[in-house]
Design an enzyme around this catalytic site. Structure first.
Site, PDB file in Angstrom:
ATOM      1  CG  ASN A 140      -2.093  -1.088   0.858  1.00 57.34           C
ATOM      2  OD1 ASN A 140      -2.230  -1.541  -0.278  1.00 57.34           O
ATOM      3  ND2 ASN A 140      -2.839  -1.479   1.851  1.00 57.34           N
ATOM      4  CG  HIS A 165      23.996   4.121   6.950  1.00 60.36           C
ATOM      5  ND1 HIS A 165      24.630   4.603   5.833  1.00 60.36           N
ATOM      6  CD2 HIS A 165      22.686   4.025   6.615  1.00 60.36           C
ATOM      7  CE1 HIS A 165      23.762   4.815   4.884  1.00 60.36           C
ATOM      8  NE2 HIS A 165      22.562   4.471   5.336  1.00 60.36           N
ATOM      9  CB  ALA A 215      -0.951  -0.974  13.479  1.00 63.86           C
ATOM     10  CB  THR A 231      14.383  -6.307  16.680  1.00 65.32           C
ATOM     11  OG1 THR A 231      13.754  -6.951  17.789  1.00 65.32           O
ATOM     12  CG2 THR A 231      14.013  -4.835  16.672  1.00 65.32           C
TER      13      THR A 231
HETATM   14  C1  LIG Z   1      -2.324  -7.283  15.284  1.00 63.54           C
HETATM   15  C2  LIG Z   1      -3.834  -7.219  15.218  1.00 63.54           C
HETATM   16  C3  LIG Z   1      -4.326  -7.868  13.911  1.00 63.54           C
HETATM   17  C4  LIG Z   1      -4.290  -8.034  16.424  1.00 63.54           C
HETATM   18  O1  LIG Z   1      -5.665  -8.145  16.407  1.00 63.54           O
HETATM   19  P1  LIG Z   1      -6.344  -8.978  17.606  1.00 63.54           P
HETATM   20  O2  LIG Z   1      -5.676 -10.307  17.760  1.00 63.54           O
HETATM   21  O3  LIG Z   1      -7.818  -8.952  17.377  1.00 63.54           O
HETATM   22  O4  LIG Z   1      -5.945  -8.080  18.867  1.00 63.54           O
HETATM   23  P2  LIG Z   1      -6.550  -8.018  20.310  1.00 63.54           P
HETATM   24  O5  LIG Z   1      -7.465  -6.841  20.352  1.00 63.54           O
HETATM   25  O6  LIG Z   1      -7.072  -9.342  20.752  1.00 63.54           O
HETATM   26  O7  LIG Z   1      -5.257  -7.635  21.157  1.00 63.54           O
HETATM   27  C5  LIG Z   1      -4.484  -8.551  21.860  1.00 63.54           C
HETATM   28  C6  LIG Z   1      -3.495  -7.757  22.714  1.00 63.54           C
HETATM   29  O8  LIG Z   1      -2.493  -7.164  21.860  1.00 63.54           O
HETATM   30  C7  LIG Z   1      -2.498  -5.738  22.002  1.00 63.54           C
HETATM   31  N1  LIG Z   1      -2.294  -5.202  20.651  1.00 63.54           N
HETATM   32  C8  LIG Z   1      -3.041  -5.409  19.560  1.00 63.54           C
HETATM   33  N2  LIG Z   1      -2.511  -4.796  18.496  1.00 63.54           N
HETATM   34  C9  LIG Z   1      -1.414  -4.170  18.928  1.00 63.54           C
HETATM   35  C10 LIG Z   1      -0.447  -3.356  18.286  1.00 63.54           C
HETATM   36  N3  LIG Z   1      -0.519  -3.097  16.987  1.00 63.54           N
HETATM   37  N4  LIG Z   1       0.572  -2.886  19.010  1.00 63.54           N
HETATM   38  C11 LIG Z   1       0.658  -3.152  20.362  1.00 63.54           C
HETATM   39  N5  LIG Z   1      -0.236  -3.923  21.012  1.00 63.54           N
HETATM   40  C12 LIG Z   1      -1.270  -4.420  20.312  1.00 63.54           C
HETATM   41  C13 LIG Z   1      -3.858  -5.409  22.562  1.00 63.54           C
HETATM   42  O9  LIG Z   1      -3.830  -4.199  23.276  1.00 63.54           O
HETATM   43  C14 LIG Z   1      -4.121  -6.604  23.454  1.00 63.54           C
HETATM   44  O10 LIG Z   1      -3.387  -6.449  24.640  1.00 63.54           O
HETATM   45  P3  LIG Z   1      -3.997  -6.968  26.055  1.00 63.54           P
HETATM   46  O11 LIG Z   1      -4.191  -8.452  25.890  1.00 63.54           O
HETATM   47  O12 LIG Z   1      -2.942  -6.598  27.048  1.00 63.54           O
HETATM   48  O13 LIG Z   1      -5.291  -6.245  26.229  1.00 63.54           O
HETATM   49  C15 LIG Z   1      -4.383  -5.750  15.276  1.00 63.54           C
HETATM   50  O14 LIG Z   1      -4.346  -5.274  16.603  1.00 63.54           O
HETATM   51  C16 LIG Z   1      -3.571  -4.815  14.392  1.00 63.54           C
HETATM   52  O15 LIG Z   1      -2.571  -4.206  14.776  1.00 63.54           O
HETATM   53  N6  LIG Z   1      -4.038  -4.711  13.097  1.00 63.54           N
HETATM   54  C17 LIG Z   1      -3.368  -3.925  12.078  1.00 63.54           C
HETATM   55  C18 LIG Z   1      -4.369  -2.945  11.437  1.00 63.54           C
HETATM   56  C19 LIG Z   1      -3.778  -2.317  10.201  1.00 63.54           C
HETATM   57  O16 LIG Z   1      -2.627  -1.930  10.169  1.00 63.54           O
HETATM   58  N7  LIG Z   1      -4.599  -2.220   9.163  1.00 63.54           N
HETATM   59  C20 LIG Z   1      -4.107  -1.773   7.864  1.00 63.54           C
HETATM   60  C21 LIG Z   1      -4.951  -2.435   6.777  1.00 63.54           C
HETATM   61  S1  LIG Z   1      -3.965  -3.056   5.410  1.00 63.54           S
END
Ligand SMILES: CC(C)(COP(=O)(O)OP(=O)(O)OC[C@H]1O[C@@H](n2cnc3c(N)ncnc32)[C@H](O)[C@@H]1OP(=O)(O)O)[C@@H](O)C(=O)NCCC(=O)NCCS
Length: 201
Positions: A82, A112, A166, A171
């Site tokens: 994207n 670097h 996200a 690392t």
């Molecule tokens: C990674 C992801 C898919 C996880 O979804 P999920 O499994 O439904 O996540 P949950 O809501 O069950 O979260 C689980 C735990 O991880 C944490 N968490 C979720 N995403 C996180 C992130 N990106 N960074 C840090 N912590 C995150 C939540 O706070 C939760 O913590 P807790 O258990 O202490 O409460 C989603 O959070 C994410 O980041 N999606 C990316 C969205 C995006 O970039 N979209 C672009 C479209 S192309």
């Protein structure tokens, strides 16, 4: 049907622009599906993409091999990158099939200078631009999804089917079929094929 959908999603001007971008994509990479310009490419000769390649605007691909003359960025079939994705390679970055990369993702195989535990550390009095580049191969498996603003650093391997949340910075290696989040990215869930659920670890 498809023309109807195009019209509904993009309107007249948007559809015409898309058609124009679709045609010009073939001049950039003949086997691509759709490349939305502007796109910035350095070292095109060292980049191999496969069919179904689709991009947002502002993609930046940089390949400048430090050693051999073969492709150092390899992207598998049906990958979607994207807006404003930046991939920079001097050694090797391999991206598998059906990989979805959200906007503003950064993937690099080099630094670097070197700051690890081997004995050729780069001293701070050399300007960063003049430090010897240090690289390690990066591999991203099939069906991986990288969320918005993710960074993938040198030497990392992400197993097939995994998801990186996200804003995460990866690392170290992430095993297949896992969800990893945070800085540094740590696995929080794994897919259990028996229960067919993503389960917390
Ligand atoms: C990674 C992801 C898919 C996880 O979804 P999920 O499994 O439904 O996540 P949950 O809501 O069950 O979260 C689980 C735990 O991880 C944490 N968490 C979720 N995403 C996180 C992130 N990106 N960074 C840090 N912590 C995150 C939540 O706070 C939760 O913590 P807790 O258990 O202490 O409460 C989603 O959070 C994410 O980041 N999606 C990316 C969205 C995006 O970039 N979209 C672009 C479209 S192309």
């Amino acid at each position: 049907m498809k023309i109807n959908k195009l019209w509904n999603d993009y309107g007249l001007l948007g559809s015409l622009k898309l058609l124009y971008q679709f045609i010009t994509s073939k001049f950039i990479f003949w086997n691509s599906r759709l490349i939305r310009r502007p796109i910035y490419i350095r070292g095109k000769h060292f980049i191999r993409i496969s069919k179904g390649f689709t991009t947002g605007v502002g993609l930046r691909l940089e390949a400048y091999p430090k050693k051999n003359n073969s492709a150092i960025i390899e992207i598998g079939e049906n990958c979607q990158l994207n807006d404003y994705v930046h991939i920079g390679a001097i050694e090797k970055i391999i991206i598998g099939n059906n990989v979805l990369i959200a906007s503003k993702v950064f993937i690099t195989d080099h630094n670097h200078g070197y700051y690890g535990n081997k004995d050729f550390n780069s001293p701070p009095y050399i300007s960063p631009n003049n430090r010897t580049l240090y690289s390690e191969k990066v591999t991203i498996g099939d069906n991986v999804w990288l969320g918005e603003f993710v960074s993938i650093l040198p030497g990392v391997e992400i197993g097939a089917g995994s998801i990186i949340g996200a804003m995460s910075v990866v690392t170290h290696n992430i095993p297949p079929n896992s969800i990893a989040v945070g800085i540094p990215a740590e696995v929080i869930k794994k897919y259990n094929s028996k229960t067919e659920r993503w389960e917390k670890v």
